[in-house]
Design an enzyme around this catalytic site. Structure first.
Site: not given
Ligand code: PMP
Length: 408
Positions: A123, A200, A203, A226, A365
């Protein structure tokens, strides 16, 4: 007994919504999850009955706020298998947590010629903070490529992961492909060359049991919103000695020992990294979410999602959709990206929305993934504990309808 998603839905008031005459078919939990009553109640109860700033006030409400906020930290530590609450930093979520590490650890310890190893499935929030840290320190970025079926391609890992690698930052579960990299293997390989590993978990943590001690990762990030918690809740797990070696990220109130005109000394972790008034109500809500997930059981949640993901992938394939990501459910989660005929994902998502079906369309993203699979965007259906086979059937019906409308 397995998880009963129909019973689970009763705990989530949003599923009572009727949207343009349709029940809500929510297939976008990878973007954010819904909140059960216990979370809404925990947050409201804090504001109603205990509201005060934490770590500051000596009066009763202040002590209660501190106790609830620190209790949430302890709940998170136990949930993640962390050795102590002091290894959990409260943050607004994964983006903030990764920036905290890239700043506090990366900018302090990276030097020109050092390498940061990422993967093509990250991401943007696990890429951009490292690009900023690399630009500030002269370190270089490297990327582990992907196979055609959406796993990490580890063929050349020995050329990529060397003694020049100082940090490996890797997702636990891709938000686009669903793939789950072999974390333990990667962590051991990184440690063998002296690199630290950030996972990270944005998910992974909501969908799979995680034990940071067993994984032996150095850092793990997670986003409360999430995993049934409030927005702006979340955190960072870090090994004691690493957190203790790091510079603060944000400066401000409550993270200092002493401030003079010339400079300041800082508190021990985790408080060194918690400047200013914190997300007190949100972390308390997140602790309620964790208790809810634990009561259902992370293994039961995983089992439910594996079965539902298989059902969704098979249904999509039968309709001729192209799955972008692994089709075998053994090492993947319920983030199911696909393209259908030549219908643009935005058209597809708009058409589905008319029937109350919420999916995500876009690059998610993760533009490196889009480039790797040569698509401008995908449609993504993502599953969670409250989704049913009826939800998947509604998606498949909606696709058929869109197919008839847009034709080819
Ligand atoms: N890493 C991953 C794999 C994600 O799916 C996301 C959220 N889509 C993020 C990072 C960023 O998370 P947040 O917007 O909650 O900071």
């Amino acid at each position: 007994m397995g998880l009963d998603p129909v019973a689970v839905r009763e705990d989530f008031p949003i599923f009572q919504r009727v949207i343009d005459g349709h029940r809500l078919v929510y297939l976008d939990s990878a973007a954010t999850s819904h909140k059960p009553n216990v979370v809404l109640e925990a947050e409201a109860d804090f504001y109603r009955m205990h509201n005060a700033n934490a770590h500051r006030a000596i009066y009763t409400l202040g002590e209660e706020a501190t106790e609830l906020f620190e209790g949430a930290r302890a709940t998170l530590a136990l949930f993640l298998g962390a050795p102590s609450p002091a290894t959990i930093v409260s943050t607004r979520g994964t983006t903030e947590s990764i920036n905290l590490v890239a700043h506090g650890w990366g900018r302090k310890f990276l030097k020109p010629g050092d390498q940061v190893l990422l993967t093509e499935m990250e991401h943007h929030s696990n890429i951009v903070p490292w690009q900023l840290a690399a630009a500030a320190t002269g370190a270089e970025l490297r990327y582990i490529p992907l196979t055609d079926d959406g796993h990490l391609d580890l063929t050349d890992i020995e050329q990529l992961l060397t003694e020049r690698t100082k940090v490996l930052a890797v997702t636990g579960m891709s938000n686009v492909l669903g793939s789950m990299p072999p974390l333990r293997l990667l962590i051991d390989a990184a440690h063998a060359v002296g690199a630290v590993v950030l996972v990270d978990g944005a998910q992974l943590v909501p969908h799979h049991a995680v034990d940071v001690a067993a994984l032996d990762c150095d850092f793990l990030t997670f986003s409360g919103h999430k995993m049934l918690g409030p927005t702006a809740s979340g955190g960072l797990y870090g090994k004691d000695e690493l957190l203790a070696s790091m510079d603060p990220f944000l400066g401000g109130g409550e993270m200092i020992m002493e401030v003079t005109r010339e400079g300041s000394t800082y508190k021990e972790p985790p408080f060194r990294f918690e400047a200013g008034t914190m997300n007190i109500a949100q972390q308390i809500g997140l602790a309620a979410a964790v208790r809810y997930l634990e009561a259902i059981g992370m293994d039961a949640i995983r089992e439910h999602e594996v079965a539902l993901t298989r059902y969704a992938i098979e249904g999509l394939q039968e309709m001729g959709a192209r799955i972008i990501g692994p089709t075998d459910t053994a090492a993947r989660g319920g983030e199911v990206s696909f393209s259908y005929r030549d219908i643009h994902p935005h058209d597809l998502a708009t058409s589905l929305s008319e029937d109350g079906i919420a999916v995500r369309a876009g690059h998610h993203c993760a533009q490196l993934v889009m480039r790797r699979f040569d698509v401008p965007a995908t449609t993504r259906a993502s599953l969670y504990l409250y989704n049913t086979t009826d939800d998947v059937d509604a998606l498949l019906d909606g696709l058929e309808k869109a197919g008839a409308f847009f034709g080819d």
